[in-house]
Design an enzyme around this catalytic site. Sequence first.
Site, mmCIF file in Angstrom:
data_model
loop_
_atom_site.group_PDB
_atom_site.id
_atom_site.type_symbol
_atom_site.label_atom_id
_atom_site.label_comp_id
_atom_site.label_asym_id
_atom_site.label_seq_id
_atom_site.Cartn_x
_atom_site.Cartn_y
_atom_site.Cartn_z
ATOM 1 N N LYS A 89 -10.886 24.349 -19.893
ATOM 2 C CA LYS A 89 -9.901 25.402 -19.609
ATOM 3 C C LYS A 89 -8.923 25.550 -20.772
ATOM 4 O O LYS A 89 -8.665 26.665 -21.239
ATOM 5 C CB LYS A 89 -9.115 25.039 -18.340
ATOM 6 C CG LYS A 89 -7.887 25.895 -18.132
ATOM 7 C CD LYS A 89 -7.138 25.546 -16.864
ATOM 8 C CE LYS A 89 -6.115 24.445 -17.018
ATOM 9 N NZ LYS A 89 -4.854 24.845 -17.659
ATOM 10 N N ASN A 90 -8.404 24.416 -21.235
ATOM 11 C CA ASN A 90 -7.354 24.496 -22.252
ATOM 12 C C ASN A 90 -7.876 24.916 -23.618
ATOM 13 O O ASN A 90 -7.097 25.304 -24.487
ATOM 14 C CB ASN A 90 -6.609 23.162 -22.357
ATOM 15 C CG ASN A 90 -5.695 22.934 -21.162
ATOM 16 O OD1 ASN A 90 -5.533 23.828 -20.326
ATOM 17 N ND2 ASN A 90 -5.106 21.757 -21.081
ATOM 18 N N CYS B 160 8.908 24.775 -15.218
ATOM 19 C CA CYS B 160 7.799 24.679 -14.270
ATOM 20 C C CYS B 160 7.870 23.337 -13.571
ATOM 21 O O CYS B 160 8.755 22.536 -13.843
ATOM 22 C CB CYS B 160 6.455 24.909 -14.948
ATOM 23 S SG CYS B 160 5.845 23.509 -15.848
ATOM 24 N N ARG C 278 9.786 22.544 -20.374
ATOM 25 C CA ARG C 278 8.774 23.192 -21.217
ATOM 26 C C ARG C 278 9.300 24.405 -21.987
ATOM 27 O O ARG C 278 8.894 25.537 -21.738
ATOM 28 C CB ARG C 278 7.555 23.585 -20.377
ATOM 29 C CG ARG C 278 6.932 22.385 -19.711
ATOM 30 C CD ARG C 278 5.699 22.715 -18.937
ATOM 31 N NE ARG C 278 4.512 22.773 -19.783
ATOM 32 C CZ ARG C 278 3.292 22.987 -19.300
ATOM 33 N NH1 ARG C 278 3.112 23.186 -18.013
ATOM 34 N NH2 ARG C 278 2.255 23.016 -20.107
ATOM 35 N N ASP D 32 -2.392 14.870 -18.964
ATOM 36 C CA ASP D 32 -3.148 15.589 -17.937
ATOM 37 C C ASP D 32 -4.057 14.672 -17.112
ATOM 38 O O ASP D 32 -4.715 15.137 -16.182
ATOM 39 C CB ASP D 32 -3.988 16.711 -18.572
ATOM 40 C CG ASP D 32 -3.140 17.909 -18.955
ATOM 41 O OD1 ASP D 32 -1.952 17.940 -18.600
ATOM 42 O OD2 ASP D 32 -3.670 18.830 -19.608
ATOM 43 N N ARG E 118 -7.062 26.748 -10.187
ATOM 44 C CA ARG E 118 -6.651 27.207 -11.525
ATOM 45 C C ARG E 118 -7.437 26.473 -12.607
ATOM 46 O O ARG E 118 -7.656 27.022 -13.681
ATOM 47 C CB ARG E 118 -5.168 26.927 -11.754
ATOM 48 C CG ARG E 118 -4.242 27.785 -10.963
ATOM 49 C CD ARG E 118 -2.827 27.544 -11.387
ATOM 50 N NE ARG E 118 -2.681 27.756 -12.834
ATOM 51 C CZ ARG E 118 -1.571 27.585 -13.501
ATOM 52 N NH1 ARG E 118 -0.482 27.196 -12.882
ATOM 53 N NH2 ARG E 118 -1.520 27.804 -14.800
#
Length: 419
Positions: A22-23, A117, A122, A305, A397
Site C-alpha cells: 500500500k505504502n 490523526c 504528524r 507499522d 484501508r
Amino acid sequence: MEKMIIHGGAPLRGTVTLSGSKNAALPIMMASLLTSEPLVLSNVPRLRDVKTAMDLLTQLGVAARWIDDHRVELHAAKVTSHEASYELVKTMRASFVVLGPLLARTGRARVSTPGGCAIGARPVNLHIAGIRALGSKIQFRHGYVEAHAEKLTGGRIWLDSPSVGATENILMAAVTARGRTVIENAAREPEVQDLARVLVAMGAKISGAGTHVIEIEGVERLHGAEHEVIPDRIEAGSMMAAAAITGGDVTITNAPIEHLEAVATKLREAGVTVEANGKGVRIARNNGLKPVELRTLPYPGFPTDLQAQMMAMLTQADGSSVITETIFENRFMHAQELARMGADILMKGPTAVVRGPSKLSGAPVMATDLRASMGLIIAGLAAEHTTELSRIYHLDRGYEALDAKLSSLGARIERAQEQ
Ligand code: UD1
C-alpha cells in the site's frame, strides 16, 4: 458498518501470498501526474486507500482505470484541476504527496493540510521546507497549502528527520526541476526506493535512493512506463506475528525477506523460526515465546507499522518485553484494548512493558487505526472464545482480503454486520 468476528485457538498453517505494498502504491500512483503518457502499474492492492487515490487523481483530470484485478492504468494526458480537497486529505493523509508532482507538472497546487490523526500530530513542515527549497512560493490559506512556481529549480535539502512522505514529495517535485537537487537525511524505506525505480523507468535521473543522500538531476520531461509494485512488507510482518502467536507453521511465498531483517531478528530472538527456503519464507513456532526489547526506528530499523502486531504477540512471551515507540508520540492506543482482553501492559511515555504470558480472553474491541486493528486481530487469534473487532473500515484501508487469507490458513474469522 461491518465487524470482524474471530474465534481464537486455531494454529495458522499453510501458504499465503502477499498483496502489493500500500505504502509503495500510493505515492507511485501520484507519480502518474508527472507525464502526459500512461503509467501502468501491476500488483496494485485492492484497498480503500487505493480507491481514494484513484478518486483524487480522477478529480485532477487523470483517466484512472483498473485494467484487470491488480493492474491500473493512469493517464494524465491533461491535468484539469490543481486542488486536493480537505475531504480527500482528511480521509487519507498520503494524499498530501500529490503536492510535489502536481506542482511540478502544472506550476501550481492547492492541497489541504492533513491536521492531526489518531497516532500523533504528524505535521508536514518538512514537506513544505523541501518544496520551498526548490523555489516554490508557499502560502497557507483557509486550511490549504497553496504552492506556485513557474519552474522549480534544484536545491539542497537537509531533512530534520528522515520523513517518508517528505522524501517522496520532494523527490517527485525535483525530477523535472531545473538542475540538481540533493536530499540529505532522506528516508531509506523500500517504498521510497520503489518510487525512485518507477521515476527512473519514466526517464528521471536519480541516484542514492535507499541511502541517506538522494541526488536528482532534473530532466525536461518524463514519459510513460510500466511497473510492478513491491510486495507489502508490513502485511508480511503482520502474517508472521499471527503465525507465531498461534504456534503455527506458515510459508509466505513472496515475502521480501531483504526488507524484513529487523522483524526477522526480533522474531528469532523471541524463539520463532524464520527461514527462507525454496518456497518462500517459513515462520513456525513449536516452543514458548521469549520476551524481547525493541524500538521502532526509521528503516532499516524495526517499523512502527508493526509495533501493535508485535505487542499483541509479546503478550504471550514468558517474561517482560520492552517496546519503545520513537516515531509517533501516541501510538499505543491498542494497549488499552489488549488490556481489556487480559494483557498486562504498563505504559510510561514512549515505552510499554508487556508482561507475559497472559491468558487472553475474547472481548468486543475497537481500534483507532489500521495497524492497531491488526494487533487486535492477532490477539483474537490466540484468545479464548470470541473477539469482535468493530470499525473494520480501518483494516480495509490497508489489508487486502485479510479475512479470506487468514481463513485459508485455518483461522476461524468472519465478517458480520454491526447491529
Ligand atoms: C509513512 C507511512 C506510515 C508509516 C510512517 C513511518 C505511507 C503512506 N505511510 O507515513 O504507514 O507509519 O511512514 O514509517 O507511506 N514528521 C514531521 N514533519 C513532517 C513529516 C513528518 O515532523 O513534515 C514526523 C512525523 O510526525 C512522524 C515522523 O516524522 O513523527 C515520521 O513520519 P513520516 O516518515 O513522514 O511518515 P508518513 O510519510 O506520514
